[in-house]
Scaffold this motif. Structure first.
Motif, PDB file in Angstrom:
ATOM      1  N   ALA A  26      51.612  41.564  35.202  1.00 19.84           N
ATOM      2  CA  ALA A  26      51.025  41.802  36.518  1.00 19.84           C
ATOM      3  C   ALA A  26      49.890  40.816  36.785  1.00 19.84           C
ATOM      4  O   ALA A  26      49.743  40.297  37.894  1.00 19.84           O
ATOM      5  CB  ALA A  26      50.511  43.234  36.618  1.00 19.84           C
ATOM      6  N   THR A  27      49.111  40.537  35.748  1.00 22.30           N
ATOM      7  CA  THR A  27      48.018  39.576  35.884  1.00 22.30           C
ATOM      8  C   THR A  27      48.574  38.186  36.144  1.00 22.30           C
ATOM      9  O   THR A  27      48.059  37.456  36.987  1.00 22.30           O
ATOM     10  CB  THR A  27      47.156  39.557  34.610  1.00 22.30           C
ATOM     11  OG1 THR A  27      46.731  40.887  34.325  1.00 22.30           O
ATOM     12  CG2 THR A  27      45.952  38.692  34.775  1.00 22.30           C
ATOM     13  N   ARG A  28      49.636  37.807  35.422  1.00 23.24           N
ATOM     14  CA  ARG A  28      50.243  36.489  35.619  1.00 23.24           C
ATOM     15  C   ARG A  28      50.758  36.323  37.044  1.00 23.24           C
ATOM     16  O   ARG A  28      50.583  35.274  37.656  1.00 23.24           O
ATOM     17  CB  ARG A  28      51.387  36.270  34.629  1.00 23.24           C
ATOM     18  CG  ARG A  28      50.925  36.017  33.232  1.00 23.24           C
ATOM     19  CD  ARG A  28      52.089  35.631  32.329  1.00 23.24           C
ATOM     20  NE  ARG A  28      51.646  35.446  30.978  1.00 23.24           N
ATOM     21  CZ  ARG A  28      51.029  34.351  30.517  1.00 23.24           C
ATOM     22  NH1 ARG A  28      50.796  33.358  31.329  1.00 23.24           N
ATOM     23  NH2 ARG A  28      50.644  34.272  29.267  1.00 23.24           N
ATOM     24  N   ARG A  29      51.383  37.352  37.571  1.00 22.39           N
ATOM     25  CA  ARG A  29      51.894  37.287  38.947  1.00 22.39           C
ATOM     26  C   ARG A  29      50.747  37.152  39.948  1.00 22.39           C
ATOM     27  O   ARG A  29      50.829  36.368  40.891  1.00 22.39           O
ATOM     28  CB  ARG A  29      52.708  38.533  39.262  1.00 22.39           C
ATOM     29  CG  ARG A  29      54.056  38.536  38.629  1.00 22.39           C
ATOM     30  CD  ARG A  29      54.861  39.736  39.107  1.00 22.39           C
ATOM     31  NE  ARG A  29      56.134  39.788  38.424  1.00 22.39           N
ATOM     32  CZ  ARG A  29      56.569  40.836  37.753  1.00 22.39           C
ATOM     33  NH1 ARG A  29      55.857  41.924  37.682  1.00 22.39           N
ATOM     34  NH2 ARG A  29      57.745  40.799  37.159  1.00 22.39           N
ATOM     35  N   ALA A  30      49.694  37.921  39.750  1.00 21.40           N
ATOM     36  CA  ALA A  30      48.552  37.877  40.669  1.00 21.40           C
ATOM     37  C   ALA A  30      47.858  36.517  40.632  1.00 21.40           C
ATOM     38  O   ALA A  30      47.523  35.950  41.671  1.00 21.40           O
ATOM     39  CB  ALA A  30      47.567  38.987  40.329  1.00 21.40           C
ATOM     40  N   VAL A  31      47.673  35.974  39.435  1.00 21.05           N
ATOM     41  CA  VAL A  31      47.022  34.668  39.305  1.00 21.05           C
ATOM     42  C   VAL A  31      47.893  33.587  39.934  1.00 21.05           C
ATOM     43  O   VAL A  31      47.385  32.692  40.613  1.00 21.05           O
ATOM     44  CB  VAL A  31      46.711  34.349  37.825  1.00 21.05           C
ATOM     45  CG1 VAL A  31      46.286  32.909  37.641  1.00 21.05           C
ATOM     46  CG2 VAL A  31      45.627  35.270  37.313  1.00 21.05           C
ATOM     47  N   ALA A  32      49.206  33.660  39.757  1.00 17.35           N
ATOM     48  CA  ALA A  32      50.108  32.678  40.356  1.00 17.35           C
ATOM     49  C   ALA A  32      50.041  32.719  41.875  1.00 17.35           C
ATOM     50  O   ALA A  32      50.026  31.673  42.534  1.00 17.35           O
ATOM     51  CB  ALA A  32      51.536  32.919  39.883  1.00 17.35           C
ATOM     52  N   ALA A  33      49.959  33.911  42.446  1.00 19.46           N
ATOM     53  CA  ALA A  33      49.875  34.042  43.900  1.00 19.46           C
ATOM     54  C   ALA A  33      48.561  33.482  44.430  1.00 19.46           C
ATOM     55  O   ALA A  33      48.534  32.787  45.451  1.00 19.46           O
ATOM     56  CB  ALA A  33      50.025  35.507  44.301  1.00 19.46           C
ATOM     57  N   VAL A  34      47.474  33.764  43.723  1.00 16.76           N
ATOM     58  CA  VAL A  34      46.165  33.258  44.158  1.00 16.76           C
ATOM     59  C   VAL A  34      46.106  31.737  44.032  1.00 16.76           C
ATOM     60  O   VAL A  34      45.597  31.053  44.906  1.00 16.76           O
ATOM     61  CB  VAL A  34      45.030  33.923  43.345  1.00 16.76           C
ATOM     62  CG1 VAL A  34      43.699  33.270  43.617  1.00 16.76           C
ATOM     63  CG2 VAL A  34      44.963  35.404  43.659  1.00 16.76           C
TER      64      VAL A  34
ATOM     65  N   GLY B  67      41.134  25.547  40.361  1.00 16.79           N
ATOM     66  CA  GLY B  67      42.518  25.995  40.299  1.00 16.79           C
ATOM     67  C   GLY B  67      43.124  25.892  38.918  1.00 16.79           C
ATOM     68  O   GLY B  67      44.331  25.972  38.766  1.00 16.79           O
ATOM     69  N   ARG B  68      42.296  25.721  37.883  1.00 16.94           N
ATOM     70  CA  ARG B  68      42.825  25.517  36.532  1.00 16.94           C
ATOM     71  C   ARG B  68      42.642  26.717  35.607  1.00 16.94           C
ATOM     72  O   ARG B  68      42.885  26.595  34.416  1.00 16.94           O
ATOM     73  CB  ARG B  68      42.143  24.303  35.907  1.00 16.94           C
ATOM     74  CG  ARG B  68      42.525  23.039  36.617  1.00 16.94           C
ATOM     75  CD  ARG B  68      41.943  21.857  35.936  1.00 16.94           C
ATOM     76  NE  ARG B  68      42.382  20.661  36.627  1.00 16.94           N
ATOM     77  CZ  ARG B  68      41.724  19.541  36.649  1.00 16.94           C
ATOM     78  NH1 ARG B  68      40.581  19.447  36.005  1.00 16.94           N
ATOM     79  NH2 ARG B  68      42.178  18.513  37.300  1.00 16.94           N
ATOM     80  N   ILE B  69      42.219  27.848  36.122  1.00 14.65           N
ATOM     81  CA  ILE B  69      42.042  29.035  35.284  1.00 14.65           C
ATOM     82  C   ILE B  69      43.420  29.535  34.833  1.00 14.65           C
ATOM     83  O   ILE B  69      44.369  29.516  35.598  1.00 14.65           O
ATOM     84  CB  ILE B  69      41.249  30.133  36.032  1.00 14.65           C
ATOM     85  CG1 ILE B  69      40.864  31.279  35.119  1.00 14.65           C
ATOM     86  CG2 ILE B  69      41.990  30.645  37.230  1.00 14.65           C
ATOM     87  CD1 ILE B  69      39.627  31.036  34.346  1.00 14.65           C
ATOM     88  N   ARG B  70      43.520  29.931  33.592  1.00 17.90           N
ATOM     89  CA  ARG B  70      44.789  30.409  33.057  1.00 17.90           C
ATOM     90  C   ARG B  70      44.856  31.925  33.153  1.00 17.90           C
ATOM     91  O   ARG B  70      43.850  32.619  33.084  1.00 17.90           O
ATOM     92  CB  ARG B  70      44.933  29.982  31.605  1.00 17.90           C
ATOM     93  CG  ARG B  70      45.055  28.495  31.445  1.00 17.90           C
ATOM     94  CD  ARG B  70      45.394  28.071  30.026  1.00 17.90           C
ATOM     95  NE  ARG B  70      45.129  29.054  28.999  1.00 17.90           N
ATOM     96  CZ  ARG B  70      44.358  28.845  27.930  1.00 17.90           C
ATOM     97  NH1 ARG B  70      43.755  27.692  27.769  1.00 17.90           N
ATOM     98  NH2 ARG B  70      44.200  29.779  27.031  1.00 17.90           N
ATOM     99  N   ALA B  71      46.084  32.434  33.289  1.00 17.27           N
ATOM    100  CA  ALA B  71      46.294  33.868  33.464  1.00 17.27           C
ATOM    101  C   ALA B  71      45.916  34.659  32.213  1.00 17.27           C
ATOM    102  O   ALA B  71      45.413  35.774  32.320  1.00 17.27           O
ATOM    103  CB  ALA B  71      47.739  34.146  33.848  1.00 17.27           C
ATOM    104  N   ASP B  72      46.139  34.077  31.014  1.00 24.10           N
ATOM    105  CA  ASP B  72      45.788  34.823  29.808  1.00 24.10           C
ATOM    106  C   ASP B  72      44.277  34.976  29.666  1.00 24.10           C
ATOM    107  O   ASP B  72      43.788  36.013  29.201  1.00 24.10           O
ATOM    108  CB  ASP B  72      46.390  34.179  28.561  1.00 24.10           C
ATOM    109  CG  ASP B  72      45.916  32.750  28.335  1.00 24.10           C
ATOM    110  OD1 ASP B  72      45.557  32.071  29.316  1.00 24.10           O
ATOM    111  OD2 ASP B  72      45.914  32.315  27.166  1.00 24.10           O
ATOM    112  N   VAL B  73      43.533  33.991  30.118  1.00 27.90           N
ATOM    113  CA  VAL B  73      42.070  34.081  30.088  1.00 27.90           C
ATOM    114  C   VAL B  73      41.590  35.137  31.082  1.00 27.90           C
ATOM    115  O   VAL B  73      40.723  35.957  30.762  1.00 27.90           O
ATOM    116  CB  VAL B  73      41.439  32.705  30.408  1.00 27.90           C
ATOM    117  CG1 VAL B  73      39.934  32.796  30.502  1.00 27.90           C
ATOM    118  CG2 VAL B  73      41.856  31.683  29.371  1.00 27.90           C
TER     119      VAL B  73
END
Length: 64
Positions: free
Chosen positions: A28-36, A6-12
């Motif tokens: 859009a990527t930041r939102r998707a990663v936050a939801a996951v 659970g530590r993957i960053r959205a920018d990566v």
């Protein structure tokens, strides 16, 4: 998500998927990663259950 704990960053994630051909924005990527991450954390949470003893099972036989 499971591999990184659970530590993957959205920018990566965004860098990796744009290299694969993703044309969407970073937001859009930041939102998707936050939801996951939110759903992953909900499944990893410890469940606290109250201790409900059954009558007679927890007392030693000699005390009765």
């Amino acid at each position: 998500m499971a591999r990184s704990g659970g530590r993957i960053r959205a920018d990566v994630v965004h860098r990796r998927i744009t290299a694969m051909g993703f044309a969407g924005g970073e937001r859009a990527t930041r939102r998707a990663v936050a939801a996951v991450k939110k759903s992953w954390r909900a499944g990893q949470r410890r469940v606290f259950r109250p201790w409900l003893p059954e009558p007679g099972l927890w007392m030693p036989a000699r005390v009765r």
